[in-house]
Scaffold this motif. Structure first.
Motif, short mmCIF file in Angstrom:
data_model
loop_
_atom_site.label_atom_id
_atom_site.label_comp_id
_atom_site.label_asym_id
_atom_site.label_seq_id
_atom_site.Cartn_x
_atom_site.Cartn_y
_atom_site.Cartn_z
N LYS A 1 -29.92 16.08 -96.70
CA LYS A 1 -29.74 15.64 -95.26
C LYS A 1 -31.33 14.95 -94.85
CE LYS A 1 -28.69 16.40 -90.39
NZ LYS A 1 -27.71 15.49 -90.25
N ALA A 2 -32.40 15.78 -95.39
CA ALA A 2 -33.56 15.40 -95.27
C ALA A 2 -34.02 13.97 -96.05
CB ALA A 2 -34.72 16.51 -95.62
N LYS A 3 -33.46 14.09 -97.27
CA LYS A 3 -33.58 12.56 -98.01
C LYS A 3 -32.84 11.70 -97.59
CE LYS A 3 -36.81 14.48 -100.84
NZ LYS A 3 -38.29 13.91 -100.94
N ALA A 4 -31.58 11.85 -97.77
CA ALA A 4 -30.72 10.56 -97.44
C ALA A 4 -30.18 10.55 -96.10
CB ALA A 4 -29.59 10.72 -98.73
N ASN A 5 -30.23 11.47 -95.23
CA ASN A 5 -29.69 11.79 -93.93
C ASN A 5 -28.11 11.64 -94.05
OD1 ASN A 5 -29.74 11.76 -91.27
ND2 ASN A 5 -29.48 9.44 -90.73
N ILE A 6 -27.79 12.49 -94.93
CA ILE A 6 -26.11 12.61 -95.15
C ILE A 6 -25.84 14.28 -95.09
CG2 ILE A 6 -24.37 12.34 -96.88
CD1 ILE A 6 -26.02 10.06 -98.27
N THR A 7 -24.88 14.60 -94.26
CA THR A 7 -24.45 15.92 -94.15
C THR A 7 -23.55 16.05 -95.29
OG1 THR A 7 -25.12 15.95 -91.89
CG2 THR A 7 -23.80 17.67 -92.51
N LEU A 8 -23.63 16.97 -96.16
CA LEU A 8 -22.57 17.56 -96.82
C LEU A 8 -21.35 18.20 -96.21
CD1 LEU A 8 -24.64 18.70 -99.97
CD2 LEU A 8 -23.73 16.45 -99.56
N PHE A 9 -21.72 19.15 -95.47
CA PHE A 9 -20.64 19.63 -94.50
C PHE A 9 -21.27 20.28 -93.43
CE2 PHE A 9 -22.85 23.28 -96.96
CZ PHE A 9 -22.68 22.94 -98.34
N ASP A 10 -20.58 20.64 -92.28
CA ASP A 10 -21.12 21.08 -91.18
C ASP A 10 -21.07 22.56 -91.18
OD1 ASP A 10 -18.39 21.87 -90.53
OD2 ASP A 10 -17.97 20.16 -89.30
N TYR A 11 -21.49 23.23 -90.17
CA TYR A 11 -21.25 24.91 -90.14
C TYR A 11 -19.85 25.56 -90.30
CZ TYR A 11 -25.86 23.89 -88.24
OH TYR A 11 -27.12 23.11 -87.91
N TYR A 12 -18.95 24.65 -89.70
CA TYR A 12 -17.55 25.32 -90.07
C TYR A 12 -17.24 24.93 -91.45
CZ TYR A 12 -16.87 25.15 -85.07
OH TYR A 12 -17.32 25.40 -83.41
N GLN A 13 -17.68 24.00 -92.08
CA GLN A 13 -17.15 23.74 -93.58
C GLN A 13 -17.81 24.64 -94.52
OE1 GLN A 13 -18.13 19.58 -93.22
NE2 GLN A 13 -15.94 19.04 -93.17
N PHE A 14 -19.14 25.01 -94.12
CA PHE A 14 -19.91 25.93 -94.68
C PHE A 14 -19.16 27.16 -94.97
CE2 PHE A 14 -22.80 29.47 -95.05
CZ PHE A 14 -23.27 29.28 -96.44
N ASP A 15 -18.53 27.89 -93.69
CA ASP A 15 -17.91 28.96 -94.17
C ASP A 15 -16.67 28.92 -94.90
OD1 ASP A 15 -19.61 30.40 -92.32
OD2 ASP A 15 -18.31 30.17 -90.50
N GLU A 16 -15.98 27.86 -94.72
CA GLU A 16 -14.70 27.48 -95.52
C GLU A 16 -15.07 27.36 -97.17
OE1 GLU A 16 -13.48 24.23 -93.39
OE2 GLU A 16 -12.52 25.61 -91.84
N THR A 17 -16.28 26.74 -97.39
CA THR A 17 -16.87 26.71 -98.48
C THR A 17 -16.99 28.14 -99.30
OG1 THR A 17 -17.70 24.60 -98.11
CG2 THR A 17 -18.46 25.44 -99.99
N MET A 18 -17.47 29.03 -98.41
CA MET A 18 -17.67 30.27 -98.90
C MET A 18 -16.50 31.10 -99.02
SD MET A 18 -21.39 30.56 -99.65
CE MET A 18 -21.54 32.40 -99.41
N GLY A 19 -15.71 30.77 -98.51
CA GLY A 19 -14.58 31.60 -98.28
C GLY A 19 -13.99 32.51 -99.64
N ILE A 20 -13.90 32.00 -100.68
CA ILE A 20 -13.61 32.88 -101.89
C ILE A 20 -14.67 33.99 -102.12
CG2 ILE A 20 -14.59 31.18 -103.61
CD1 ILE A 20 -11.46 33.60 -103.87
N LEU A 21 -15.97 33.61 -102.05
CA LEU A 21 -16.98 34.39 -102.22
C LEU A 21 -17.03 35.42 -101.17
CD1 LEU A 21 -19.98 32.00 -103.15
CD2 LEU A 21 -18.68 33.46 -104.57
N VAL A 22 -16.63 35.24 -100.06
CA VAL A 22 -16.51 36.32 -98.91
C VAL A 22 -15.65 37.17 -99.31
CG1 VAL A 22 -15.99 36.70 -96.38
CG2 VAL A 22 -17.34 34.70 -97.02
N VAL A 23 -14.28 36.70 -99.91
CA VAL A 23 -13.34 37.46 -100.04
C VAL A 23 -13.84 38.57 -100.92
CG1 VAL A 23 -10.99 37.92 -101.38
CG2 VAL A 23 -11.39 36.19 -99.54
N PHE A 24 -14.33 38.14 -102.25
CA PHE A 24 -14.97 39.05 -103.25
C PHE A 24 -16.18 40.02 -102.77
CE2 PHE A 24 -12.84 35.81 -106.09
CZ PHE A 24 -12.39 36.65 -106.95
N PHE A 25 -16.78 39.22 -101.77
CA PHE A 25 -17.88 40.13 -101.34
C PHE A 25 -17.21 41.57 -100.31
CE2 PHE A 25 -20.68 41.35 -97.58
CZ PHE A 25 -22.16 41.49 -98.39
N VAL A 26 -16.31 41.22 -99.83
CA VAL A 26 -15.41 42.18 -99.08
C VAL A 26 -14.76 43.23 -99.96
CG1 VAL A 26 -13.64 42.63 -97.29
CG2 VAL A 26 -15.32 40.94 -96.74
#
Length: 287
Positions: free
Chosen positions: A68-93
């Motif tokens: 975002k700082a270099k190219a002013n491009i947002t890869l994902f928003d805050y909601y999408q971050f949670d969903e991206t981390m979803g499988i890791l959250v499952v294994f963490f729990v």
């Protein structure tokens, strides 16, 4: 010749200091739960997985902030971050929930806990609060880094910072939904057995089994079935609530006009899980 008993003074004294009540005991269980979630105070082996997951989340957040700082491009928003981390959250729990409760069952220390002013409800709520906090930190801290990256690179001054803060706070709220539901599920399953491996396998199995059910329901001819398919899995249930609250039909799972149904199921499911968990430990306390 008569034998006389001898009393030896070995230095024991009565405790005359302040006696802490249930609140302090609850706080101790809560703090210990958070520390145990990240392996603090435990062996190096216990620290590997939680900090690996935390490191991945932080790396994703740093990459997003850098792009975002270099190219002013947002890869994902805050909601999408949670969903991206979803499988890791499952294994963490799946790893942490058994460490919080299955170990106590296996070690047989619960009668010792419940012999003090600690009630079953105190124990349950402390463990639930600790795991919810740990999962939220796993998601919320990287989101804060994403926010800082966006705030320091905004070109509209404080207006841009406030706009980004307005996006962060709902994102943190979404993280709370993930933390509450996943923690309640994980702890209930883990409370059934004292064997951590079995508990971890059961937690992962629940998420693995429910995902194909959503896939099957989502391809049925009935539009109602497709809209309600997300109710069958914890991940899609939370995603459906996000779609409903954000009023963005294209943001996630297609829920049609059934958003309130997703919200009602979430509340009822969490309440049922907590009541079952409480009933489980009240049974243990009465043994």
């Amino acid at each position: 010749m008569s034998e006389a008993g001898v009393i030896h003074d070995i230095g024991y004294q009565r405790y005359e200091g302040p006696k802490l009540g249930r609140g302090a005991l609850f706080g101790s269980l809560y703090v210990h739960g958070i520390r145990a979630s990240f392996g603090l105070g435990r062996s190096a082996k216990a620290k590997i997985f939680p900090w690996l997951v935390a490191g991945i989340g932080l790396l994703i957040a740093v990459i997003d902030a850098g792009v975002k700082a270099k190219a002013n491009i947002t890869l994902f928003d805050y909601y999408q971050f949670d969903e991206t981390m979803g499988i890791l959250v499952v294994f963490f729990v799946a790893i942490i929930a058994p460490a919080l409760v299955s170990r106590d069952l296996r070690a047989g220390v619960l009668p010792l806990y419940f012999s003090r002013p600690v009630r079953a409800s105190d124990y349950v709520m402390a463990k639930v609060a600790a795991l919810i906090s740990a999962v939220w930190l796993l998601l919320g801290v990287p989101q804060l880094i994403m926010f800082l990256g966006a705030a320091f690179t905004t070109k509209t001054g404080m207006k841009g910072v406030w706009h980004e803060a307005g996006n962060l706070l709902p994102g943190w709220g979404y993280s709370v939904l993930w933390a509450v539901l996943f923690s309640a599920i994980g702890l209930l399953i883990a409370s059934v057995t004292g064997k951590q491996a079995f508990a971890a396998g059961g937690i992962v199995a629940l998420f693995v089994v429910t995902t194909p059910i959503v896939g099957v329901l989502s391809i049925l001819p009935s539009e109602t079935s497709r809209n309600l398919a997300g109710l069958a899995s914890p991940e899609t249930l939370v995603g459906g609530i996000s779609t409903w609250l954000r009023n963005k039909p294209n943001a996630g799972i297609d829920i049609g006009s059934f958003g309130p149904i997703y919200g009602i199921e979430f509340v009822c499911l969490v309440a049922a899980l907590l009541l079952l968990l409480l009933a489980r430990y009240r049974k243990v306390a009465s043994l």
